[in-house]
Design an enzyme around this catalytic site. Structure first.
Site, short mmCIF file in Angstrom:
data_model
loop_
_atom_site.label_atom_id
_atom_site.label_comp_id
_atom_site.label_asym_id
_atom_site.label_seq_id
_atom_site.Cartn_x
_atom_site.Cartn_y
_atom_site.Cartn_z
N PHE A 1 0.80 -1.23 0.00
CA PHE A 1 0.00 0.00 0.00
C PHE A 1 0.83 1.28 0.00
CE2 PHE A 1 -1.99 -3.21 2.92
CZ PHE A 1 -2.71 -3.85 1.93
N CYS A 2 1.98 1.25 -0.67
CA CYS A 2 2.86 2.44 -0.72
C CYS A 2 3.18 2.94 0.68
CB CYS A 2 2.23 3.54 -1.55
SG CYS A 2 2.04 3.14 -3.29
N ALA A 3 3.34 2.00 1.61
CA ALA A 3 3.68 2.34 2.99
C ALA A 3 4.58 1.24 3.54
CB ALA A 3 2.43 2.50 3.84
#
Length: 465
Positions: free
Chosen positions: A380-382
């Site tokens: 999740f781009c995290a």
């Protein structure tokens, strides 16, 4: 009673909930592997939300009036300019802009935060203005601040509780000067956040400004710059039910008036000569080229529709769906819902979970192909946050919004239960790093441009059970 029946019964003991507002595609049918079709259960609002029907209608209304803006003498140019500038005012008003704040139309939250990173002023000694950011952030609010020779950032690892994390932030701000604190208004992984009023108080006491990544907060809870005291907010149209390519950065004018223009080009200048350029103040200074007029109008319409909802209605709708989902998943052995802090406040409608040792990509592909459910899988781009949460290899995220009915949530709980008890009904394979159905026989929607999807299915590699 079977696990599936128990999970379904638990999820449906409460009264069914319909969507709060009508969205485009709410009745879209998708094919399943058993030859049937079902209404698509869109549980991926945190990535991109569907358009509100009101937004689609507004776009249809204004398209015949579209023309160049700001310098056109024609009647439609004047109409388009008026609509564009009125949209800017609506967007600013939606996030509680102060009288002297400025709203810049951007592409999305990432674009807005990169723009702001370019105008953070240097220190008195000529060193780059330092930005403090926590390691829970989406990459859009983690990477821009230290990317480039003229930028500097301090990345602070969070603590185990909200209270301890606030203490860390306070100590770091006291240890060295910072120009800006950048934080999420709501995590795109868990929906959680630090108490914004406390962060603003601590940051301002240390002489730092605050920018809020509002991508997940603004569409789901609303936000008010004046009330919170925050200095800037960035958010995206595609997450605010207006997926037409516009976003916004709203906040204090001085940095934006004085900073380096985001793009060099027409519209951003007052006068250009061979030996010098005179730039416009914001917002024109950072909107070189032809702006996304239709996208801005669409985003403004979404802001107006959301603002017209009864007070508390949006939060109540999403909280009920989130609680229903978390309680349903809690009945399933091996399913773990992740949280950042035990003492955080009420999250927005985002739930991330793991399913035992099963690959999240396989589970997501199964839910799509055999139950007609759309969720997100991965990190999740995290990435730092997923590692911290014990899900370095990824997880599954379900997210809700104004168009989500409770049937979609109940179907997800039943689908995960079926995966655990019965397993997939076909074989799946990894293609280009993603799980897909091996030898997918589902018919394609008759739509121009889907040839690539058919080719991907045909070229699928060796199957993996």
């Amino acid at each position: 009673m079977s696990v599936i029946a128990e999970a379904t019964t638990c999820a449906t003991t409460r009264a069914p909930l319909s969507g709060l507002l009508p969205v485009v595609g709410a009745d879209t049918q998708v094919p399943l592997l058993d030859g049937t079709s079902r209404t698509y259960a869109n549980l991926d609002y945190a990535a991109s939300a569907p358009a509100l029907e009101a937004v689609a209608a507004r776009v249809t209304e204004v398209l015949p009036l579209y023309a160049s803006v700001h310098r056109g003498a024609g009647y439609l140019s004047q109409v388009s300019t008026a609509l564009y500038e009125a949209s800017r005012q609506t967007i600013a008003r939606f996030v509680g802009a102060r009288e002297d704040d400025v709203a810049i139309i951007t592409r999305n939250t990432t674009d807005a935060l990169n723009l702001l990173a370019g105008v953070v002023p240097v220190g008195a000694d000529g060193t780059p203005g330092r930005v403090l950011v926590l390691d829970v952030e989406h990459h859009a609010n983690l990477l821009p601040w230290g990317h480039g020779p003229d930028r500097a950032s301090t990345v602070v690892p969070i603590a185990d509780t909200v209270a301890e994390t606030l203490d860390l932030l306070t100590r770091e701000l006291a240890a060295q000067p910072h120009a800006l604190v950048a934080l999420t208004g709501a995590s795109n992984v868990t929906g959680e956040a630090l108490p914004l009023d406390e962060v603003v108080r601590v940051a301002h006491a240390a002489g730092a400004r605050v920018v809020v990544d509002g991508a997940q907060l603004v569409p789901h809870r609303g936000f008010d710059l004046a009330a919170t005291g925050a200095d800037y907010v960035a958010f995206s149209g595609h997450k605010t039910y207006a997926p037409f390519g516009a976003g916004a950065l709203v906040g204090r004018r001085d940095w934006l008036d004085a900073g380096e223009p985001y793009l060099a080009g027409g519209g951003a200048v007052r006068d250009v000569r061979a030996d010098r350029t005179i730039w416009q103040p914001a917002p024109a200074r950072h909107e070189a080229g032809s702006p996304n007029v239709v996208g801005a109008i669409a985003l403004a319409e979404a802001c107006e529709v959301l603002a017209a909802l009864p007070a508390g209605a949006l939060e109540a709708h999403e909280s009920a769906l989130r609680e229903r989902l978390v309680e349903g998943l809690a009945t399933l052995d091996g399913v773990r819902v992740v949280r950042i802090w035990p003492d955080s406040g009420e999250p927005v409608g985002v739930v991330t979970f793991t399913v035992g040792e099963h690959d999240p990509g396989l589970v997501a592909a199964y839910l799509a192909a055999e139950h007609g459910i759309g969720v997100r899988d991965g990190r999740f781009c995290a990435h730092p946050l997923l590692t911290r949460l014990g899900a370095a290899d990824g997880a599954i995220r379900a997210s809700v919004g104004v168009g989500t009915p409770s049937e979609a949530v109940d179907r997800l709980v039943a689908g995960v239960a079926a995966f655990l008890t019965e397993g997939p009904g076909t074989r799946y394979a990894v293609q280009d790093g993603c799980w897909v159905v091996a030898q997918d026989t589902r018919p394609l929607i008759p739509l121009h441009g889907l040839d690539g999807l058919a080719a991907t299915a045909a070229a699928c590699g060796p199957a993996i059970d």
